[in-house]
Design a protein around this motif. Structure first.
Motif, mmCIF file in Angstrom:
data_model
loop_
_atom_site.group_PDB
_atom_site.id
_atom_site.type_symbol
_atom_site.label_atom_id
_atom_site.label_comp_id
_atom_site.label_asym_id
_atom_site.label_seq_id
_atom_site.Cartn_x
_atom_site.Cartn_y
_atom_site.Cartn_z
ATOM 1 N N SER A 1 2.678 1.663 -3.395
ATOM 2 C CA SER A 1 1.796 1.980 -4.517
ATOM 3 C C SER A 1 1.413 3.454 -4.538
ATOM 4 O O SER A 1 0.898 3.944 -5.532
ATOM 5 C CB SER A 1 0.537 1.115 -4.469
ATOM 6 N N GLN A 2 1.676 4.176 -3.467
ATOM 7 C CA GLN A 2 1.322 5.600 -3.388
ATOM 8 C C GLN A 2 2.414 6.501 -3.940
ATOM 9 O O GLN A 2 2.295 7.706 -3.878
ATOM 10 C CB GLN A 2 1.013 5.975 -1.942
ATOM 11 N N ARG A 3 3.461 5.945 -4.495
ATOM 12 C CA ARG A 3 4.572 6.757 -5.034
ATOM 13 C C ARG A 3 4.161 7.501 -6.253
ATOM 14 O O ARG A 3 3.480 7.229 -7.102
ATOM 15 C CB ARG A 3 5.763 5.876 -5.343
ATOM 16 N N CYS B 1 0.841 -1.207 0.000
ATOM 17 C CA CYS B 1 0.000 0.000 0.000
ATOM 18 C C CYS B 1 0.877 1.259 0.000
ATOM 19 O O CYS B 1 0.644 2.185 -0.781
ATOM 20 C CB CYS B 1 -0.911 -0.023 1.222
ATOM 21 N N LEU B 2 1.898 1.295 0.832
ATOM 22 C CA LEU B 2 2.798 2.446 0.881
ATOM 23 C C LEU B 2 3.538 2.634 -0.439
ATOM 24 O O LEU B 2 3.655 3.756 -0.933
ATOM 25 C CB LEU B 2 3.801 2.277 2.023
#
Length: 85
Positions: free
Chosen positions: A83-85, A80-81
């Motif tokens: 994929s937020q890039r 999840c972290l």
């Protein structure tokens, strides 16, 4: 902010740096202050102690203190972290 910090704040002054908790002056054991600081500014909150106690009791009934890591799927959180890039 962690539950341990809130629990410590019920016993006396707690925290340092960006998050600090202490008893509200003149309010006895009915209220506590929570100071939150960041580069963007500072917030000072006054919270009823009974609300903090109720929150801690409710959350500890669901997940006992110290057992939090057993309820976190680190792989899912990492995906999840990233994929937020």
């Amino acid at each position: 902010m962690g539950r341990d910090l809130l629990a410590d704040g019920l016993k006396g002054s707690a925290g340092d740096g960006d998050v600090r908790i202490w008893s509200a002056a003149g309010r006895g054991d009915r209220a506590m202050c929570i100071a939150l600081a960041s580069r963007a500014g500072t917030a000072l909150l006054e919270v009823p102690v009974q609300d903090i106690r109720a929150f801690l009791q409710s959350t500890e009934a669901l997940v006992p203190r110290g057992a939090e890591s057993g309820h976190i799927d680190r792989d899912v959180e990492l995906v999840c972290l990233l994929s937020q890039r």
